[in-house]
Motif scaffolding. Structure first.
Motif, PDB file in Angstrom:
ATOM      1  N   ASP A 194       4.370   4.980   6.016  1.00 31.51           N
ATOM      2  CA  ASP A 194       5.411   4.008   6.355  1.00 31.51           C
ATOM      3  C   ASP A 194       6.080   3.423   5.119  1.00 31.51           C
ATOM      4  OD1 ASP A 194       5.031   4.335   9.068  1.00 31.51           O
ATOM      5  OD2 ASP A 194       3.571   2.698   9.210  1.00 31.51           O
ATOM      6  N   THR A 205       0.382  14.954   1.448  1.00 30.11           N
ATOM      7  CA  THR A 205      -0.932  14.601   1.988  1.00 30.11           C
ATOM      8  C   THR A 205      -2.006  15.268   1.151  1.00 30.11           C
ATOM      9  OG1 THR A 205      -0.048  14.421   4.234  1.00 30.11           O
ATOM     10  CG2 THR A 205      -2.436  14.632   4.011  1.00 30.11           C
ATOM     11  N   SER A 258      -3.842  -0.263  -2.962  1.00 29.28           N
ATOM     12  CA  SER A 258      -4.038  -1.454  -2.134  1.00 29.28           C
ATOM     13  C   SER A 258      -4.002  -2.673  -3.040  1.00 29.28           C
ATOM     14  CB  SER A 258      -5.356  -1.395  -1.361  1.00 29.28           C
ATOM     15  OG  SER A 258      -6.455  -1.211  -2.226  1.00 29.28           O
ATOM     16  N   THR A 269       6.621  12.154  -0.189  1.00 29.13           N
ATOM     17  CA  THR A 269       5.300  11.906   0.384  1.00 29.13           C
ATOM     18  C   THR A 269       4.625  13.232   0.700  1.00 29.13           C
ATOM     19  OG1 THR A 269       6.118   9.877   1.386  1.00 29.13           O
ATOM     20  CG2 THR A 269       4.043  10.723   2.205  1.00 29.13           C
ATOM     21  N   GLU A 309       0.844  -1.190   0.000  1.00 29.90           N
ATOM     22  CA  GLU A 309       0.000   0.000   0.000  1.00 29.90           C
ATOM     23  C   GLU A 309       0.881   1.242   0.000  1.00 29.90           C
ATOM     24  OE1 GLU A 309      -2.284  -0.168   3.563  1.00 29.90           O
ATOM     25  OE2 GLU A 309      -0.567   0.173   4.881  1.00 29.90           O
ATOM     26  N   VAL A 330      -4.955  11.753   3.320  1.00 30.55           N
ATOM     27  CA  VAL A 330      -4.462  10.541   2.684  1.00 30.55           C
ATOM     28  C   VAL A 330      -2.986  10.723   2.336  1.00 30.55           C
ATOM     29  CG1 VAL A 330      -4.710   8.945   0.752  1.00 30.55           C
ATOM     30  CG2 VAL A 330      -6.731  10.064   1.696  1.00 30.55           C
ATOM     31  N   ALA A 331      -2.142   9.770   2.761  1.00 24.22           N
ATOM     32  CA  ALA A 331      -0.733   9.790   2.379  1.00 24.22           C
ATOM     33  C   ALA A 331      -0.627   9.562   0.877  1.00 24.22           C
ATOM     34  CB  ALA A 331       0.040   8.728   3.148  1.00 24.22           C
ATOM     35  N   SER A 390       1.509   4.371   1.889  1.00 23.01           N
ATOM     36  CA  SER A 390       1.241   4.956   3.197  1.00 23.01           C
ATOM     37  C   SER A 390       2.494   5.706   3.629  1.00 23.01           C
ATOM     38  CB  SER A 390       0.902   3.871   4.217  1.00 23.01           C
ATOM     39  OG  SER A 390       2.033   3.044   4.462  1.00 23.01           O
ATOM     40  N   ARG A 425      -2.222   7.644  -4.865  1.00 19.57           N
ATOM     41  CA  ARG A 425      -2.667   7.398  -3.493  1.00 19.57           C
ATOM     42  C   ARG A 425      -3.624   6.209  -3.459  1.00 19.57           C
ATOM     43  NH1 ARG A 425      -7.039  12.336  -2.377  1.00 19.57           N
ATOM     44  NH2 ARG A 425      -8.839  11.282  -3.346  1.00 19.57           N
ATOM     45  N   ASN A 426      -3.942   5.792  -2.223  1.00 19.91           N
ATOM     46  CA  ASN A 426      -4.918   4.717  -1.975  1.00 19.91           C
ATOM     47  C   ASN A 426      -4.605   3.451  -2.757  1.00 19.91           C
ATOM     48  OD1 ASN A 426      -6.440   6.070  -0.061  1.00 19.91           O
ATOM     49  ND2 ASN A 426      -7.851   6.939  -1.547  1.00 19.91           N
TER      50      ASN A 426
END
Length: 485
Positions: free
Chosen positions: A169, A197, A478, A195, A165, A206-207, A167, A475-476
């Motif tokens: 991290d 936002t 997954s 990174t 993902e 959202v990162a 994020s 972003r987002n």
């Protein structure tokens, strides 16, 4: 004992993978979701203690079958059977057994045996003789294996994984090798991957990956890869890899009518092994990172080090005449060594200099296509179907692109929600106006198991020599694996 003072018959799923062995009914060690497939489950059908197996694998092929008023239910843990008022086939307290149902009465007869298929039906009307082949008066209770595990407190868990993902991290210090974050190759002198936002749906922060040009250089590409391979086939099970991603692009008007500040991106998959070696993804692995023409995906002229064979989905925002790109831009499948033809309208883009066939490509309607500004996020869903029967046992790649305007329409709320739900397969019968789908078979690789595991990543490229600023946001992201039936 049942209401007629006869023993209740009990049948349970047993055998080598059955529920009667120690731990046989426990799913505690099973993971309910994993981002990238799983190894083969043990011969006893139980999930490994390291939680590397999926609950779907535990349940696959297990259980009795209950035909419930004509509806087939599989995965049954056990059935309890009262043989009804007639008692045909029931056992008595003293150990004797009553007469079996007529051999022609297949349903009641099956309920006295151990074949693994049992029947529940409405009791026949008064007056139908017990010896009739259509007589039925059995009473059954049954429970599924998964439901049994839940009620027993032995259900699968969502054990911690290194989720694929975007994020805060997984986008930290990406140029240093690590097993739990994206590993990036940043071309010197021209681009940055940082990174930031953004404000997501509902106003939540959202990162976001910010792909930008510093203005010091030009025509550079960046590549970032997830360091762990994704299992699509473990010799027993097939796993479909499903990806969801949102992206936005800067308004091309900032660079004039040519819209030449952004090259585009490729969401790509690399083989876990090649003909001569096993591949590992490390920082520095990239296609032609000094020429944006190839989006970091290709390595014409000897530059780049991406292994072949490979495949992916490209959003190409700029037409490069030297590679015969369509006018003005396109959304397409890409393979090792692929360039697109000179077609000006969808869907005819041809593959040249390619070891693959059947390239599928959608040509955008205008130069400004999908150049709606960094606050307008388009939605992308990708599915890799491993060893697909429709592709002569080779992988199949399918992608759906929903421009932000499509999902801004309240009438499309349901299908847009389904697009982002990776826990279920996405196979719509039709798409709303403006949405796009491309799909094609990937040729059988050499070696044939090269795509049984995949490495996943994204390559991006800028275009303009003089522009400083963000060109694309991602972003987002997954990813989930679904067991292929």
């Amino acid at each position: 004992m049942d209401s007629w003072n006869r023993k209740i018959s009990y049948r349970v799923f047993a055998g080598n993978t059955g529920l009667t062995q120690p731990g046989g009914a426990s799913m505690v060690n099973c993971d309910s979701q994993k981002p990238g497939g799983a190894p083969a489950i043990g011969a006893n059908g139980q999930c490994a203690a390291d939680h590397s197996n999926l609950s779907e694998q535990f349940l696959s092929g297990k259980g009795l079958t209950l035909i419930d008023n004509g509806v087939t239910n599989t995965g049954i843990a056990f059935v309890l059977i009262s043989h009804g008022p007639t008692g045909y086939g029931a056992w008595l307290q003293g150990g004797a057994r009553m007469t079996l149902p007529d051999a022609g009465n297949t349903n009641e007869r099956a309920n006295t045996g151990s074949a693994g298929t049992y029947y529940r039906a409405q009791a026949t009307a008064t007056g139908v003789l017990p010896d009739s082949t259509n007589h039925f008066d059995d009473v059954l209770l049954a429970i599924g294996i998964e439901e049994l595990a839940k009620r027993s407190g032995l259900a699968a868990r969502d054990w911690p994984d290194d989720d694929v993902e975007l994020s805060a991290d997984t986008m930290t210090d990406m140029t240093t090798a690590s097993s739990d974050r994206f590993n990036a190759s940043t071309a010197p002198g021209g681009q940055t991957l940082t990174t930031t936002t953004t404000t997501g749906e509902g106003g939540a922060p959202v990162a976001t990956l910010d792909f930008a040009s510093t203005g010091a250089g030009a025509y550079y590409a960046n590549c970032l890869w997830w360091p762990q391979s994704l299992i699509t086939y473990n010799g027993t099970d097939k796993f479909a890899i499903n990806v969801y991603l949102e992206y936005s692009t800067a308004d091309g008007a900032r660079s004039g009518s040519a819209y030449d500040d952004l090259g585009g991106m490729v969401v790509g998959f690399l083989p876990w092994r090649t003909t001569s070696t096993y591949t590992s993804i490390v920082p520095g692995l990239c296609g032609n990172d000094t020429v944006s023409t190839y989006l970091g995906w290709e390595n014409f002229g000897g530059d780049g080090n991406l292994p072949a064979p490979r495949f992916g989905i490209a959003y190409d925002a700029f037409r490069h005449p030297q590679t015969n790109d369509p006018t003005p831009g396109h959304f397409s499948l890409v393979y090792s060594g692929v360039t697109h033809g000179t077609a000006d309208s969808a869907p005819a883009c041809s593959a040249t200099s390619s070891t693959y066939s059947g390239t599928t490509c959608y040509t955008g309607p205008a130069t400004s296509w999908l150049r709606d500004g960094l606050t307008s996020f388009h939605k992308l869903r990708i599915k890799v179907s491993p060893r697909d029967a429709s592709c002569t046992n080779a992988p199949k790649l399918t992608a759906w692109l929903f421009p932000y305007t499509v999902c801004a329409d309240a009438a499309n709320a349901t299908i847009c929600s389904q697009l982002a739900n990776l826990y279920t397969d996405f196979a719509p019968a039709s798409l709303p106006s403006g949405a796009i789908s491309v799909s094609g078979c990937i040729n059988t690789p050499d070696p044939t198991d090269a795509f049984d595991q995949l490495y996943f990543g994204i390559t991006l490229a800028n275009r303009n020599t003089g522009y400083s600023g963000s060109g694309m946001y991602l972003r987002n992201l997954s990813m989930k694996s679904l067991l292929v039936p």
